[in-house]
Design an enzyme around this catalytic site. Structure first.
Site, PDB file in Angstrom:
ATOM      1  N   HIS A 207       0.799  -1.229   0.000  1.00 57.03           N
ATOM      2  CA  HIS A 207       0.000   0.000   0.000  1.00 57.03           C
ATOM      3  C   HIS A 207       0.833   1.281   0.000  1.00 57.03           C
ATOM      4  O   HIS A 207       0.289   2.370  -0.152  1.00 57.03           O
ATOM      5  CB  HIS A 207      -0.931   0.033   1.214  1.00 57.03           C
ATOM      6  CG  HIS A 207      -0.239   0.433   2.477  1.00 57.03           C
ATOM      7  ND1 HIS A 207       0.398  -0.471   3.272  1.00 57.03           N
ATOM      8  CD2 HIS A 207      -0.044   1.657   3.045  1.00 57.03           C
ATOM      9  CE1 HIS A 207       0.942   0.165   4.297  1.00 57.03           C
ATOM     10  NE2 HIS A 207       0.702   1.452   4.190  1.00 57.03           N
TER      11      HIS A 207
HETATM   12  C1  UD1 Z   1      -1.929   5.942   5.551  1.00 58.59           C
HETATM   13  C2  UD1 Z   1      -0.642   6.514   6.145  1.00 58.59           C
HETATM   14  C3  UD1 Z   1       0.430   5.449   6.166  1.00 58.59           C
HETATM   15  C4  UD1 Z   1      -0.069   4.177   6.818  1.00 58.59           C
HETATM   16  C5  UD1 Z   1      -1.330   3.724   6.112  1.00 58.59           C
HETATM   17  C6  UD1 Z   1      -1.890   2.442   6.690  1.00 58.59           C
HETATM   18  C7  UD1 Z   1      -0.344   8.916   5.704  1.00 58.59           C
HETATM   19  C8  UD1 Z   1       0.420   9.917   4.950  1.00 58.59           C
HETATM   20  N1  UD1 Z   1      -0.139   7.635   5.358  1.00 58.59           N
HETATM   21  O1  UD1 Z   1      -1.709   5.700   4.174  1.00 58.59           O
HETATM   22  O2  UD1 Z   1       1.538   5.933   6.896  1.00 58.59           O
HETATM   23  O3  UD1 Z   1       0.915   3.164   6.718  1.00 58.59           O
HETATM   24  O4  UD1 Z   1      -2.299   4.768   6.218  1.00 58.59           O
HETATM   25  O5  UD1 Z   1      -2.930   1.921   5.935  1.00 58.59           O
HETATM   26  O6  UD1 Z   1      -1.095   9.282   6.593  1.00 58.59           O
HETATM   27  N2  UD1 Z   1      -9.132   4.993   1.222  1.00 58.59           N
HETATM   28  C9  UD1 Z   1     -10.309   4.299   1.069  1.00 58.59           C
HETATM   29  N3  UD1 Z   1     -10.894   3.766   2.174  1.00 58.59           N
HETATM   30  C10 UD1 Z   1     -10.361   3.904   3.412  1.00 58.59           C
HETATM   31  C11 UD1 Z   1      -9.142   4.596   3.540  1.00 58.59           C
HETATM   32  C12 UD1 Z   1      -8.535   5.130   2.442  1.00 58.59           C
HETATM   33  O7  UD1 Z   1     -10.841   4.165  -0.037  1.00 58.59           O
HETATM   34  O8  UD1 Z   1     -10.938   3.393   4.384  1.00 58.59           O
HETATM   35  C13 UD1 Z   1      -8.498   5.597   0.065  1.00 58.59           C
HETATM   36  C14 UD1 Z   1      -8.439   7.112   0.213  1.00 58.59           C
HETATM   37  O9  UD1 Z   1      -9.585   7.707  -0.243  1.00 58.59           O
HETATM   38  C15 UD1 Z   1      -7.221   7.452  -0.569  1.00 58.59           C
HETATM   39  C16 UD1 Z   1      -6.326   6.225  -0.400  1.00 58.59           C
HETATM   40  O10 UD1 Z   1      -7.158   5.169   0.015  1.00 58.59           O
HETATM   41  O11 UD1 Z   1      -7.539   7.562  -1.940  1.00 58.59           O
HETATM   42  C17 UD1 Z   1      -5.192   6.459   0.565  1.00 58.59           C
HETATM   43  O12 UD1 Z   1      -5.645   6.772   1.848  1.00 58.59           O
HETATM   44  P1  UD1 Z   1      -4.765   7.707   2.816  1.00 58.59           P
HETATM   45  O13 UD1 Z   1      -5.590   8.119   3.927  1.00 58.59           O
HETATM   46  O14 UD1 Z   1      -4.041   8.723   2.028  1.00 58.59           O
HETATM   47  O15 UD1 Z   1      -3.683   6.851   3.460  1.00 58.59           O
HETATM   48  P2  UD1 Z   1      -2.960   5.485   3.224  1.00 58.59           P
HETATM   49  O16 UD1 Z   1      -2.463   5.324   1.862  1.00 58.59           O
HETATM   50  O17 UD1 Z   1      -3.826   4.411   3.779  1.00 58.59           O
END
Ligand code: UD1
Length: 359
Positions: A207
């Site tokens: 991820h």
């Molecule tokens: C975040 C953390 C990372 C951690 C990870 C664990 C930051 C910068 N990064 O990254 O350090 O290791 O979490 O998982 O804070 N999304 C969904 N559903 C969800 C959550 C996210 O669809 O429940 C999508 C979001 O809309 C976005 C993408 O996934 O498009 C990334 O989500 P984001 O919150 O940026 O963080 P992670 O990549 O999960």
């Protein structure tokens, strides 16, 4: 004592599970929990609160699925409102996400004492948003709860301790890793997930932005996984970010067992029963070690350097040949090292709460 805990992303729910359980043992402490909403899908959030019996958040801010700036900015604004209302003695933040940084900024501006759990970790890669988040959070925290000796040394090398907004010199304390507390507590509660699982499977997660947002890296990783999967079942619980990108890029996934993200109890079962872990997650590298499994890390660097030093973990980046070679050699990794006590042995939460009470 009143603690305001800031959470938002999956690994923070897992870490907070252990610390909140410890807080609940102390009548003299009250905890209010803020969930920023960074992770919002039920299988990325709610399931952890249910399974791990984490107290329900007192505030849900609903700030997820935004750019880093929008997300962090809105979190700062909303957490500040809560902190002004709650007037906590301490704010508690975990790890290195945008939710961590937002909480840290609010505490430092309002001169509320701040404790950072998982302080001092460094990848020395400033392109990672997590690296920026953890350095800035460390700089303004009153207590730096480090999980390892390496983390403590990183802080010393950077000139810590500093004086903070509360006019005191920072306290640096190597307390061990709260994730080990959780691994020990939840091991006996593990639940076998409900799909076909072959013997000696590989557990894989991907991820990290540095992999998912780079087509060449992600392509190479999936080529390697597909090759290995001809030999061994690879179970890949998919983070929503990775899922979207794989679909867009139409990557070949036909040999892989892709599943939706699983809860913590299912994850513990999978780690405990797999033959090998392949991941770019920080937490899973340690969990592999807690359960004496070899780990191939799909990154160029790791914050958990002690795992590489003792031969339990190999860094292969996103290089197809290196990934396949590491898989072929994985039986030679050191797998009997959980006794080395690299992460405090499961007492981190207890020490953290004791330290806060004595501060
Ligand atoms: C975040 C953390 C990372 C951690 C990870 C664990 C930051 C910068 N990064 O990254 O350090 O290791 O979490 O998982 O804070 N999304 C969904 N559903 C969800 C959550 C996210 O669809 O429940 C999508 C979001 O809309 C976005 C993408 O996934 O498009 C990334 O989500 P984001 O919150 O940026 O963080 P992670 O990549 O999960």
């Amino acid at each position: 004592m009143k603690i305001l805990t800031i959470l938002g992303a999956r690994p923070q729910f897992i870490k907070a599970g252990s610390v909140s359980r410890e807080i609940a043992k102390h009548k003299e402490i009250t905890e209010a929990i803020v969930h920023t909403g960074q992770h919002y899908d039920a299988n990325m959030s709610d399931i952890f609160f249910e399974q791990m019996q984490i107290p329900k958040p007192d505030y849900f801010l609903g700030i997820g699925g935004k750019s880093h700036g929008a997300m962090t900015g809105q979190m700062i604004e909303k957490i500040e409102e809560v902190a002004v209302r709650e007037k906590p003695d301490w704010m508690l933040v975990y790890g290195d996400t945008n939710s961590t940084l937002a909480g840290a900024i609010v505490a430092s501006k309002l001169h509320i004492k701040l404790a950072h759990i998982e302080a001092g970790l460094r990848s020395f890669n400033m392109k990672m948003p997590e690296e920026v988040n953890r350095i800035l959070t460390d700089r303004v925290s009153d207590i730096l709860f480090c999980p390892t000796g390496a983390a403590t040394n990183n802080l010393k090398n950077e000139g810590f301790p500093f004086v903070t907004a509360t006019n005191k010199k920072q306290l640096i304390n190597n307390v061990g890793d709260v994730m080990q507390d959780g691994a020990i507590f939840y091991k006996n509660l593990a639940v076998k997930p409900n799909f076909e699982i072959k013997k000696d499977f590989i557990l894989c997660t991907i991820h990290r932005a540095e992999n998912t947002d780079d087509e060449t890296r992600l392509g190479a990783i999936f080529e390697a996984l597909n090759e290995i999967a001809k030999d061994k079942q690879i179970i890949l619980p998919l983070h929503p970010r990775t899922k979207k990108i794989i679909e867009n890029l139409k990557l070949n996934i036909k040999n892989l067992t892709m599943i939706d993200p699983v809860g913590y109890l299912e994850m513990v079962w999978l780690i405990d029963h797999c033959e090998l872990v392949m991941t770019d997650s920080g937490g899973l590298q340690k969990e592999a070690y807690f359960f004496s499994k070899p780990c191939i890390t799909l990154r160029d660097e790791t914050e958990w350097v002690e795992l590489v030093d003792v031969g339990a973990n190999v860094l292969v980046g996103a290089d197809k040949a290196k990934i396949v070679d590491a898989y072929k050699n994985s039986s030679t990794f050191n797998q009997q090292l959980s006794t080395l006590n690299l992460y405090g042995g499961g007492k981190a939460s207890e020490t953290i709460i004791k330290t806060l009470l004595e501060y």
